[in-house]
Scaffold this active site. Structure first.
Site, PDB file in Angstrom:
ATOM      1  N   GLU A  86      29.008  39.849  -8.606  1.00 55.87           N
ATOM      2  CA  GLU A  86      27.952  39.030  -7.980  1.00 55.87           C
ATOM      3  C   GLU A  86      28.568  37.916  -7.156  1.00 55.87           C
ATOM      4  O   GLU A  86      29.381  37.124  -7.664  1.00 55.87           O
ATOM      5  CB  GLU A  86      27.032  38.449  -9.062  1.00 55.87           C
ATOM      6  CG  GLU A  86      25.871  37.672  -8.439  1.00 55.87           C
ATOM      7  CD  GLU A  86      24.852  37.188  -9.468  1.00 55.87           C
ATOM      8  OE1 GLU A  86      24.664  37.860 -10.491  1.00 55.87           O
ATOM      9  OE2 GLU A  86      24.249  36.142  -9.208  1.00 55.87           O
ATOM     10  N   LYS A 280      20.707  33.690 -18.084  1.00 54.63           N
ATOM     11  CA  LYS A 280      21.428  34.690 -17.270  1.00 54.63           C
ATOM     12  C   LYS A 280      22.526  33.981 -16.479  1.00 54.63           C
ATOM     13  O   LYS A 280      23.629  34.501 -16.309  1.00 54.63           O
ATOM     14  CB  LYS A 280      20.432  35.399 -16.343  1.00 54.63           C
ATOM     15  CG  LYS A 280      20.954  36.681 -15.721  1.00 54.63           C
ATOM     16  CD  LYS A 280      21.592  36.474 -14.377  1.00 54.63           C
ATOM     17  CE  LYS A 280      22.022  37.782 -13.756  1.00 54.63           C
ATOM     18  NZ  LYS A 280      22.703  37.598 -12.476  1.00 54.63           N
ATOM     19  N   ASP A 296      33.960  42.722 -25.319  1.00 57.17           N
ATOM     20  CA  ASP A 296      32.699  43.462 -25.302  1.00 57.17           C
ATOM     21  C   ASP A 296      31.569  42.540 -24.842  1.00 57.17           C
ATOM     22  O   ASP A 296      31.000  41.784 -25.639  1.00 57.17           O
ATOM     23  CB  ASP A 296      32.450  43.999 -26.726  1.00 57.17           C
ATOM     24  CG  ASP A 296      31.222  44.873 -26.805  1.00 57.17           C
ATOM     25  OD1 ASP A 296      30.408  44.851 -25.872  1.00 57.17           O
ATOM     26  OD2 ASP A 296      31.072  45.575 -27.825  1.00 57.17           O
ATOM     27  N   HIS A 393      24.377  31.954  -1.453  1.00 52.51           N
ATOM     28  CA  HIS A 393      24.355  33.414  -1.487  1.00 52.51           C
ATOM     29  C   HIS A 393      24.443  33.988  -0.092  1.00 52.51           C
ATOM     30  O   HIS A 393      25.139  34.960   0.163  1.00 52.51           O
ATOM     31  CB  HIS A 393      23.040  33.910  -2.126  1.00 52.51           C
ATOM     32  CG  HIS A 393      23.117  33.961  -3.616  1.00 52.51           C
ATOM     33  ND1 HIS A 393      22.095  34.386  -4.404  1.00 52.51           N
ATOM     34  CD2 HIS A 393      24.117  33.639  -4.463  1.00 52.51           C
ATOM     35  CE1 HIS A 393      22.456  34.325  -5.663  1.00 52.51           C
ATOM     36  NE2 HIS A 393      23.672  33.872  -5.722  1.00 52.51           N
TER      37      HIS A 393
HETATM   38  C1  MEV Z   1      21.744  34.324 -10.595  1.00 53.20           C
HETATM   39  O1  MEV Z   1      22.640  35.350 -10.951  1.00 53.20           O
HETATM   40  C2  MEV Z   1      21.690  33.296 -11.688  1.00 53.20           C
HETATM   41  C3  MEV Z   1      20.688  32.170 -11.448  1.00 53.20           C
HETATM   42  O2  MEV Z   1      19.394  32.703 -11.230  1.00 53.20           O
HETATM   43  C4  MEV Z   1      20.718  31.315 -12.708  1.00 53.20           C
HETATM   44  C5  MEV Z   1      19.639  30.269 -12.755  1.00 53.20           C
HETATM   45  O3  MEV Z   1      18.570  30.449 -12.149  1.00 53.20           O
HETATM   46  O4  MEV Z   1      19.879  29.259 -13.452  1.00 53.20           O
HETATM   47  C6  MEV Z   1      21.051  31.362 -10.246  1.00 53.20           C
END
Ligand code: MEV
Length: 438
Positions: A86, A280, A296, A393
């Site tokens: 990513e 995430k 893992d 991004h």
């Molecule tokens: C993207 O991979 C992760 C984010 O969405 C985490 C977040 O929103 O805190 C940028």
């Protein structure tokens, strides 16, 4: 070979035969020869290792492997290998790691390493029989386990406890034996499962001692480690003066920035929709180090999300608070990992990663992994409350598109300038390049 649309005997083919078979079946024959080349692993040693590591292997899958420098944990600086596809994650972790390194870094404030597993069984006899015989059964199990645990004990680990748990209120006749172990520098999955399967076998033996009378009342359901490891967690913290945040607060006055940061963490604490995405962002960093060190990441993901819901509601794993003129961030996360055993020592890049990290102990690596997770999370939240995440991004997205289109250095510079404040899409970039070259 294919009968009723079912492939038979695939695993018996050689690596090359498997490749050709799949190509013949699934790839356009006009392109097959060229495209099959992507499957070839250049390094012969690596190829052999991958064949042994998994099954039906026909190639190896490459992922970008980057370094986030300057991660300071407990005063020590690490340059952390991250395997992740990513865009923006490595850049985000690097910026955040440097910022916190300049303000004291991350500190590990809590660490526990207990792994566990269970033997589930049904007892169709009188339940009190099991309870009354537990002491005797436990001694029998522990005595048998000695043959498996000797080496682990020699390394400073071994069995911590063995408990009988009555689960009959949940499922009729169900009991479980909970095993807790210390596995020192290994992740310990094999060790735990070997102990558990031995215990399952021993249960049968124990209850068959009286000519099978009681044995018929026993049915072992399964013996397996638990990937939920709430006693194998690491807690880390970092803090700075609010004024220190000025260089990263964008156009926002630092007080507003701080308030928005705190609000973002509060939202993630209360709202599961936000909490999942927030977590995430933590796992972006955590998984990338786990991948790079041959650990893992699926186990860590499963444990982290279960832990995030431990009070009945899914919540953010990290938090942020403001006390007077100081801002603090922190994270508690379960991470079961190893620095010896498994593929950590077999995979050439995993071995290199550990070397780059100074061959850490499992405990040390837990602190590093959690710090990368918090660094990645802080960077994401910082972007969200200031510029939004698309700006960063998009820069990388543009670079990927330009690479795909094989542009010259001059065209790249022009495109970067042009798209500085414009929305990037494949078509927009293609159109722009067309305009400047015709
Ligand atoms: C993207 O991979 C992760 C984010 O969405 C985490 C977040 O929103 O805190 C940028």
């Amino acid at each position: 070979m294919i009968i009723n649309n079912v492939i038979r005997g695939f695993s018996k083919l050689t690596e090359e035969e498997k490749r050709n078979f799949i190509a013949g079946l699934c790839i356009d024959p006009a392109q097959a020869e060229d495209r099959l080349e992507h499957f070839l692993v250049a390094d012969e040693n690596e190829r052999t290792q991958f064949l042994e590591l998994s099954e039906n292997t026909i190639s190896s899958f490459h992922t970008p492997y980057g370094i986030a420098p300057n991660l300071r944990v407990n005063g020590k600086v690490y340059h952390v290998p991250l395997a992740i596809e990513e865009s923006s994650v490595v850049a985000a972790v690097s910026h955040s790691a440097r910022f916190w390194a300049e303000h004291g870094g991350f500190t590990v404030t809590g660490l526990s390493t207990v792994k566990l597993g269970h033997v589930y069984f049904r007892w169709f006899g009188n339940p009190s029989y099991i309870r009354e015989h537990w002491r005797q059964l436990k001694l029998f199990l522990l005595e048998r386990l000695k043959k498996i645990t000797t080496n682990m004990v020699g390394r400073g680990g071994g069995i911590l406890s063995l408990e009988l748990q009555d689960e009959t209120l949940m499922i009729d006749n169900l009991f479980k034996i909970e095993l807790k172990v210390e596995t020192v520098n290994s992740m310990g999955a094999n060790f735990v499962n070997t102990c558990l399967e031995d215990m399952a076998e021993a249960l049968d033996m124990f209850f068959n001692l009286d000519n099978g009378q009681e044995g018929r009342k026993l049915q072992v359901a399964m013996a397996i480690l638990s990937n939920y490891t709430p006693e194998c967690t690491v807690t880390i913290e970092a803090s700075c003066e609010i004024d220190d945040l000025k260089p990263i607060s964008g156009w926002l006055p630092v007080e507003v920035f701080t308030d928005k940061l705190r609000l973002a963490y509060q939202i993630a604490h209360h709202d599961p929709y936000r909490a999942v995405t927030h977590n995430k962002g933590i796992m972006n960093g955590v998984d990338a180090v786990l991948m790079a060190t041959g650990n893992d990441s699926r186990a860590a993901e499963a444990a982290a999300h279960a832990f995030a819901a431990r009070d009945g509601q899914y919540r953010a794993l990290s938090h942020c608070s403001v006390n007077g003129n100081r801002l603090s961030i922190g994270l508690t996360i379960p991470i079961a990992l190893g620095t010896v055993g498994g593929i950590t020592n077999l995979h050439p890049l995993a071995r290199l990663s550990l070397e780059i990290l100074g061959n850490p102990t499992a405990k040390e690596l837990m602190g590093v992994v959690a710090s990368v997770g918090l660094a990645s999370n802080f960077a994401a939240v910082r972007s969200l409350v200031t510029t939004g995440i698309q700006k960063g991004h998009m820069r990388l997205h543009l670079s990927n598109i330009l690479n795909m289109l094989n542009v010259t250095n001059g065209q790249r510079e022009e495109a970067e300038l042009y798209f500085n404040n414009r929305t990037v899409s494949f078509n927009a970039v293609k159109h722009f390049l067309h305009e400047i070259t015709h």
